[in-house]
Design an enzyme around this catalytic site. Sequence first.
Site, PDB file in Angstrom:
ATOM      1  N   ARG A 101     -19.406  14.979  -0.675  1.00  0.00           N
ATOM      2  CA  ARG A 101     -19.037  13.871   0.200  1.00  0.00           C
ATOM      3  C   ARG A 101     -18.154  12.878  -0.557  1.00  0.00           C
ATOM      4  NH1 ARG A 101     -21.673  13.571   4.868  1.00  0.00           N
ATOM      5  NH2 ARG A 101     -21.649  11.305   4.977  1.00  0.00           N
ATOM      6  N   GLU A 141     -20.142  30.123  -2.571  1.00  0.00           N
ATOM      7  CA  GLU A 141     -20.232  29.042  -3.561  1.00  0.00           C
ATOM      8  C   GLU A 141     -19.178  29.257  -4.644  1.00  0.00           C
ATOM      9  OE1 GLU A 141     -21.897  26.088  -4.245  1.00  0.00           O
ATOM     10  OE2 GLU A 141     -20.782  26.140  -6.128  1.00  0.00           O
ATOM     11  N   VAL A 146     -26.937  21.017  -1.546  1.00  0.00           N
ATOM     12  CA  VAL A 146     -28.108  20.581  -0.783  1.00  0.00           C
ATOM     13  C   VAL A 146     -27.931  20.834   0.715  1.00  0.00           C
ATOM     14  CG1 VAL A 146     -29.801  18.749  -0.654  1.00  0.00           C
ATOM     15  CG2 VAL A 146     -28.159  18.731  -2.490  1.00  0.00           C
ATOM     16  N   HIS A 168     -59.842  18.537  -5.188  1.00  0.00           N
ATOM     17  CA  HIS A 168     -59.892  19.987  -5.027  1.00  0.00           C
ATOM     18  C   HIS A 168     -60.318  20.328  -3.614  1.00  0.00           C
ATOM     19  CE1 HIS A 168     -60.510  24.208  -5.908  1.00  0.00           C
ATOM     20  NE2 HIS A 168     -61.670  24.130  -5.258  1.00  0.00           N
ATOM     21  N   VAL A 194     -12.276  30.356  -2.477  1.00  0.00           N
ATOM     22  CA  VAL A 194     -11.948  30.382  -1.044  1.00  0.00           C
ATOM     23  C   VAL A 194     -10.443  30.232  -0.867  1.00  0.00           C
ATOM     24  CG1 VAL A 194     -12.267  29.162   1.152  1.00  0.00           C
ATOM     25  CG2 VAL A 194     -14.206  29.489  -0.390  1.00  0.00           C
ATOM     26  N   ASP A 204     -23.904   5.166  -1.345  1.00  0.00           N
ATOM     27  CA  ASP A 204     -22.953   6.277  -1.494  1.00  0.00           C
ATOM     28  C   ASP A 204     -21.539   5.816  -1.830  1.00  0.00           C
ATOM     29  OD1 ASP A 204     -25.023   7.950  -0.765  1.00  0.00           O
ATOM     30  OD2 ASP A 204     -23.968   8.899   0.904  1.00  0.00           O
TER      31      ASP A 204
HETATM   32  P1  FAD Z   1     -24.624   5.419   4.977  1.00  0.00           P
HETATM   33  O1  FAD Z   1     -25.958   5.919   5.336  1.00  0.00           O
HETATM   34  O2  FAD Z   1     -23.483   6.351   5.114  1.00  0.00           O
HETATM   35  O3  FAD Z   1     -24.369   4.145   5.905  1.00  0.00           O
HETATM   36  C1  FAD Z   1     -23.150   3.493   5.929  1.00  0.00           C
HETATM   37  C2  FAD Z   1     -23.044   2.770   7.259  1.00  0.00           C
HETATM   38  O4  FAD Z   1     -21.958   1.868   7.184  1.00  0.00           O
HETATM   39  C3  FAD Z   1     -22.757   3.687   8.448  1.00  0.00           C
HETATM   40  O5  FAD Z   1     -23.600   3.338   9.519  1.00  0.00           O
HETATM   41  C4  FAD Z   1     -21.313   3.384   8.796  1.00  0.00           C
HETATM   42  O6  FAD Z   1     -21.024   3.538  10.174  1.00  0.00           O
HETATM   43  C5  FAD Z   1     -21.214   1.935   8.386  1.00  0.00           C
HETATM   44  N1  FAD Z   1     -19.861   1.468   8.080  1.00  0.00           N
HETATM   45  C6  FAD Z   1     -18.947   2.041   7.262  1.00  0.00           C
HETATM   46  N2  FAD Z   1     -17.861   1.260   7.169  1.00  0.00           N
HETATM   47  C7  FAD Z   1     -18.091   0.178   7.954  1.00  0.00           C
HETATM   48  C8  FAD Z   1     -17.360  -0.981   8.257  1.00  0.00           C
HETATM   49  N3  FAD Z   1     -16.166  -1.220   7.720  1.00  0.00           N
HETATM   50  N4  FAD Z   1     -17.911  -1.880   9.116  1.00  0.00           N
HETATM   51  C9  FAD Z   1     -19.135  -1.663   9.669  1.00  0.00           C
HETATM   52  N5  FAD Z   1     -19.878  -0.591   9.392  1.00  0.00           N
HETATM   53  C10 FAD Z   1     -19.364   0.315   8.539  1.00  0.00           C
HETATM   54  N6  FAD Z   1     -30.473  11.668   1.167  1.00  0.00           N
HETATM   55  C11 FAD Z   1     -31.771  11.671   0.826  1.00  0.00           C
HETATM   56  O7  FAD Z   1     -32.183  10.856  -0.010  1.00  0.00           O
HETATM   57  N7  FAD Z   1     -32.652  12.555   1.379  1.00  0.00           N
HETATM   58  C12 FAD Z   1     -32.257  13.481   2.288  1.00  0.00           C
HETATM   59  O8  FAD Z   1     -33.066  14.272   2.773  1.00  0.00           O
HETATM   60  C13 FAD Z   1     -30.895  13.504   2.670  1.00  0.00           C
HETATM   61  N8  FAD Z   1     -30.462  14.399   3.576  1.00  0.00           N
HETATM   62  C14 FAD Z   1     -29.147  14.383   3.940  1.00  0.00           C
HETATM   63  C15 FAD Z   1     -28.716  15.340   4.847  1.00  0.00           C
HETATM   64  C16 FAD Z   1     -27.391  15.379   5.233  1.00  0.00           C
HETATM   65  C17 FAD Z   1     -26.933  16.415   6.225  1.00  0.00           C
HETATM   66  C18 FAD Z   1     -26.481  14.411   4.699  1.00  0.00           C
HETATM   67  C19 FAD Z   1     -25.049  14.403   5.127  1.00  0.00           C
HETATM   68  C20 FAD Z   1     -26.905  13.463   3.788  1.00  0.00           C
HETATM   69  C21 FAD Z   1     -28.238  13.444   3.395  1.00  0.00           C
HETATM   70  N9  FAD Z   1     -28.707  12.531   2.459  1.00  0.00           N
HETATM   71  C22 FAD Z   1     -30.014  12.560   2.082  1.00  0.00           C
HETATM   72  C23 FAD Z   1     -27.826  11.525   1.858  1.00  0.00           C
HETATM   73  C24 FAD Z   1     -28.005  10.162   2.551  1.00  0.00           C
HETATM   74  O9  FAD Z   1     -27.749  10.313   3.926  1.00  0.00           O
HETATM   75  C25 FAD Z   1     -27.073   9.144   1.940  1.00  0.00           C
HETATM   76  O10 FAD Z   1     -27.229   9.103   0.542  1.00  0.00           O
HETATM   77  C26 FAD Z   1     -27.368   7.751   2.504  1.00  0.00           C
HETATM   78  O11 FAD Z   1     -27.209   7.745   3.901  1.00  0.00           O
HETATM   79  C27 FAD Z   1     -26.457   6.710   1.875  1.00  0.00           C
HETATM   80  O12 FAD Z   1     -26.766   5.459   2.401  1.00  0.00           O
HETATM   81  P2  FAD Z   1     -25.671   4.295   2.484  1.00  0.00           P
HETATM   82  O13 FAD Z   1     -26.361   3.130   3.082  1.00  0.00           O
HETATM   83  O14 FAD Z   1     -24.996   4.156   1.190  1.00  0.00           O
HETATM   84  O15 FAD Z   1     -24.563   4.854   3.492  1.00  0.00           O
HETATM   85  P1  NAI Z   2     -23.414  19.136  -3.010  1.00  0.00           P
HETATM   86  O1  NAI Z   2     -22.671  18.405  -4.044  1.00  0.00           O
HETATM   87  O2  NAI Z   2     -24.889  19.149  -3.019  1.00  0.00           O
HETATM   88  O3  NAI Z   2     -22.964  20.667  -3.021  1.00  0.00           O
HETATM   89  C1  NAI Z   2     -21.618  21.050  -2.871  1.00  0.00           C
HETATM   90  C2  NAI Z   2     -21.489  22.478  -3.344  1.00  0.00           C
HETATM   91  O4  NAI Z   2     -20.215  22.951  -2.938  1.00  0.00           O
HETATM   92  C3  NAI Z   2     -21.555  22.605  -4.865  1.00  0.00           C
HETATM   93  O5  NAI Z   2     -22.437  23.635  -5.211  1.00  0.00           O
HETATM   94  C4  NAI Z   2     -20.107  22.903  -5.244  1.00  0.00           C
HETATM   95  O6  NAI Z   2     -20.007  23.696  -6.399  1.00  0.00           O
HETATM   96  C5  NAI Z   2     -19.618  23.640  -4.019  1.00  0.00           C
HETATM   97  N1  NAI Z   2     -18.174  23.587  -3.815  1.00  0.00           N
HETATM   98  C6  NAI Z   2     -17.368  22.508  -3.953  1.00  0.00           C
HETATM   99  N2  NAI Z   2     -16.096  22.840  -3.639  1.00  0.00           N
HETATM  100  C7  NAI Z   2     -16.115  24.158  -3.290  1.00  0.00           C
HETATM  101  C8  NAI Z   2     -15.118  25.064  -2.853  1.00  0.00           C
HETATM  102  N3  NAI Z   2     -13.835  24.688  -2.701  1.00  0.00           N
HETATM  103  N4  NAI Z   2     -15.469  26.340  -2.595  1.00  0.00           N
HETATM  104  C9  NAI Z   2     -16.772  26.747  -2.727  1.00  0.00           C
HETATM  105  N5  NAI Z   2     -17.762  25.913  -3.142  1.00  0.00           N
HETATM  106  C10 NAI Z   2     -17.434  24.634  -3.399  1.00  0.00           C
HETATM  107  O7  NAI Z   2     -22.832  18.569  -1.624  1.00  0.00           O
HETATM  108  P2  NAI Z   2     -23.325  18.738  -0.122  1.00  0.00           P
HETATM  109  O8  NAI Z   2     -24.249  19.882   0.027  1.00  0.00           O
HETATM  110  O9  NAI Z   2     -22.101  18.668   0.704  1.00  0.00           O
HETATM  111  O10 NAI Z   2     -24.158  17.436   0.110  1.00  0.00           O
HETATM  112  C11 NAI Z   2     -23.565  16.160  -0.161  1.00  0.00           C
HETATM  113  C12 NAI Z   2     -24.560  15.220  -0.706  1.00  0.00           C
HETATM  114  O11 NAI Z   2     -25.416  14.757   0.329  1.00  0.00           O
HETATM  115  C13 NAI Z   2     -25.503  15.819  -1.731  1.00  0.00           C
HETATM  116  O12 NAI Z   2     -24.932  15.864  -3.005  1.00  0.00           O
HETATM  117  C14 NAI Z   2     -26.637  14.843  -1.693  1.00  0.00           C
HETATM  118  O13 NAI Z   2     -26.307  13.741  -2.469  1.00  0.00           O
HETATM  119  C15 NAI Z   2     -26.677  14.457  -0.227  1.00  0.00           C
HETATM  120  N6  NAI Z   2     -27.720  15.235   0.440  1.00  0.00           N
HETATM  121  C16 NAI Z   2     -29.010  15.085   0.029  1.00  0.00           C
HETATM  122  C17 NAI Z   2     -30.018  15.808   0.610  1.00  0.00           C
HETATM  123  C18 NAI Z   2     -31.391  15.650   0.105  1.00  0.00           C
HETATM  124  O14 NAI Z   2     -31.645  14.728  -0.653  1.00  0.00           O
HETATM  125  N7  NAI Z   2     -32.333  16.515   0.480  1.00  0.00           N
HETATM  126  C19 NAI Z   2     -29.770  16.732   1.713  1.00  0.00           C
HETATM  127  C20 NAI Z   2     -28.380  16.854   2.034  1.00  0.00           C
HETATM  128  C21 NAI Z   2     -27.413  16.099   1.430  1.00  0.00           C
END
Ligand code: FAD
Ligand code: NAI
Length: 475
Positions: free
Chosen positions: A282, A213, A193, A454, A247, A322
């Site tokens: 992650r 990949e 993703v 529509h 890789v 997460d």
């Molecule tokens: P987090 O959002 O990680 O929040 C955890 C919080 O806890 C953080 O603020 C951290 O600082 C805090 N924390 C940790 N340990 C402590 C501690 N001991 N004391 C105090 N604070 C602490 N998901 C989607 O559904 N749609 C998307 O479009 C999407 N896009 C994404 C794009 C990217 C680039 C990434 C990396 C992720 C994306 N995700 C997306 C995934 C989404 O961000 C996570 O699934 C979501 O943030 C998880 O929520 P959470 O509350 O479990 O944890």
């Molecule tokens: P991902 O799990 O989506 O993709 C990781 C990719 O890396 C997989 O295709 C895997 O086969 C590949 N891979 C793993 N190890 C490898 C290696 N050693 N060499 C080459 N390829 C390798 O994880 P990603 O993109 O890091 O995102 C993490 C998570 O964050 C997602 O799974 C999703 O849960 C969340 N996310 C959600 C978004 C959304 O909802 N639109 C946007 C971005 C992140």
Amino acid sequence: MSKQFDVVVIGGGPGGYIAAIRAAQLGFNVACIDEWKNAAGGPAPGGTCTNVGCIPSKALLQSSEHFNHANHHFAEHGIEVKGVSMDVAKMLARKNNVVKQNNEGILYLLKKNKVAFFHGRGSFVKAGDAGYEIQVAGAADEVITGKQIIIATGSNARALAGAPFDEVNILSNDGALNIGAVPKKLGLIGSGVIGLEMGSVWKRLGAEVTILEGLPVFLGAVDEGVAKEALKAFTKQGLKIELGVKVGEIKNSKKGVSVAYTNAKGEAQSLDVDKLIISIGRVPNTIGLNAEAVGLALDERGAIVVDADCKTNLPGVWAVGDVVRGPMLAHKAEEEGVAVAERIAGQHGHVNFNTIPWVIYTSPEIAWVGRNEQQLKADGVAYKAGQFPFLANGRARALGDTTGFVKFLADATTDEILGVHIVGPQASELISEAVVAMEFKASAEDIARICHAHPSLSEATKEAALAVDKRTLNF
Ligand code: FAD
Ligand code: NAI
């Protein structure tokens, strides 16, 4: 004496802050601890999602999409634009402002709901008679006590062995959202993703993008037909995606990054890039939680062990989002947060894992809910499929975006919808109808009989439902 709370939430991301608000709505005295800092060192609640995930990535996707349209699509509409240029610093500043508005919005919501916010790191001290003692280490050091604890500490980017993130050349999602100038050559490891969303952003802005990949199949978790259509579209856009690579050594120098790898044929290759984004998944985050102090059980992946109700091995300690099993999605974290708050209140909060939608915000967008064709085949379920292309949808033609289709999968006997898979414009919005339908256990015929406006893209959804019974009207 330490401050006493009914519920202490550790982590203020979508799992944590939503759990805190719901618990407060239910009448509890709630604290939420979050350690994320903004550039000035102040609180920035919202977690990964708000600060370095969902929100900033969608801001950059939007900016880069506008740039792409101005360069490549305005002309079709008779709009002539000359000398289009990209001010990356301004784009990043806008993105940072969007993040800031969300941080401030969350602080406001916590205050409005009378949730006590603590800026700092929360860690377990011990279980005492009044509940769990939690040390807050931050601006003010103090110990607070909660009868019930909800852990929502999220996840961190997984690093590749031998290639630590320096956030200058080798980037996690954090650095990927903050590249100061469009790199000439950008490499990504992992075509999941993040790889696809971030690869799209920088490709649209002019970088030469190569994604390596490991798996031999593209988007293995996605319906095969959708993945095939998406790969075709991404390749046409110029994203180079190499599947089945292994890789090897990664060398990071001032000049850039060199990645040695073997391709699917087993041939030795190297990729030289200015920046490398590692997006290989992650890992759950329990750093600093001091889980050992209270004997909180973690699994072999470092995730907190929970049951179906998000209960940990400790009485009164829950975990969501997460940091526990299941998809790493913001809306999944939120749903679990709400359900846990309601369970603490003696209600029957429930999360239906079968109807959690997935969206990949590329162009075309990819969205799905329920099972795909591969899964239904593997599960031995007899199903009917119906598909409708956006090419035959009037609104899609007017928008100038006819890539992709909507696909329905329904039970062969009962016609119950088992999965809906969309690749195409506004898939992120269209999928909601399918989620509602599946929650209500609707049949494909139910959707086929509902009046859809529509011209709208949602008519493709209705037509795909009609296609299950082989009676499309417009194709
Ligand atoms: P987090 O959002 O990680 O929040 C955890 C919080 O806890 C953080 O603020 C951290 O600082 C805090 N924390 C940790 N340990 C402590 C501690 N001991 N004391 C105090 N604070 C602490 N998901 C989607 O559904 N749609 C998307 O479009 C999407 N896009 C994404 C794009 C990217 C680039 C990434 C990396 C992720 C994306 N995700 C997306 C995934 C989404 O961000 C996570 O699934 C979501 O943030 C998880 O929520 P959470 O509350 O479990 O944890
Ligand atoms: P991902 O799990 O989506 O993709 C990781 C990719 O890396 C997989 O295709 C895997 O086969 C590949 N891979 C793993 N190890 C490898 C290696 N050693 N060499 C080459 N390829 C390798 O994880 P990603 O993109 O890091 O995102 C993490 C998570 O964050 C997602 O799974 C999703 O849960 C969340 N996310 C959600 C978004 C959304 O909802 N639109 C946007 C971005 C992140």
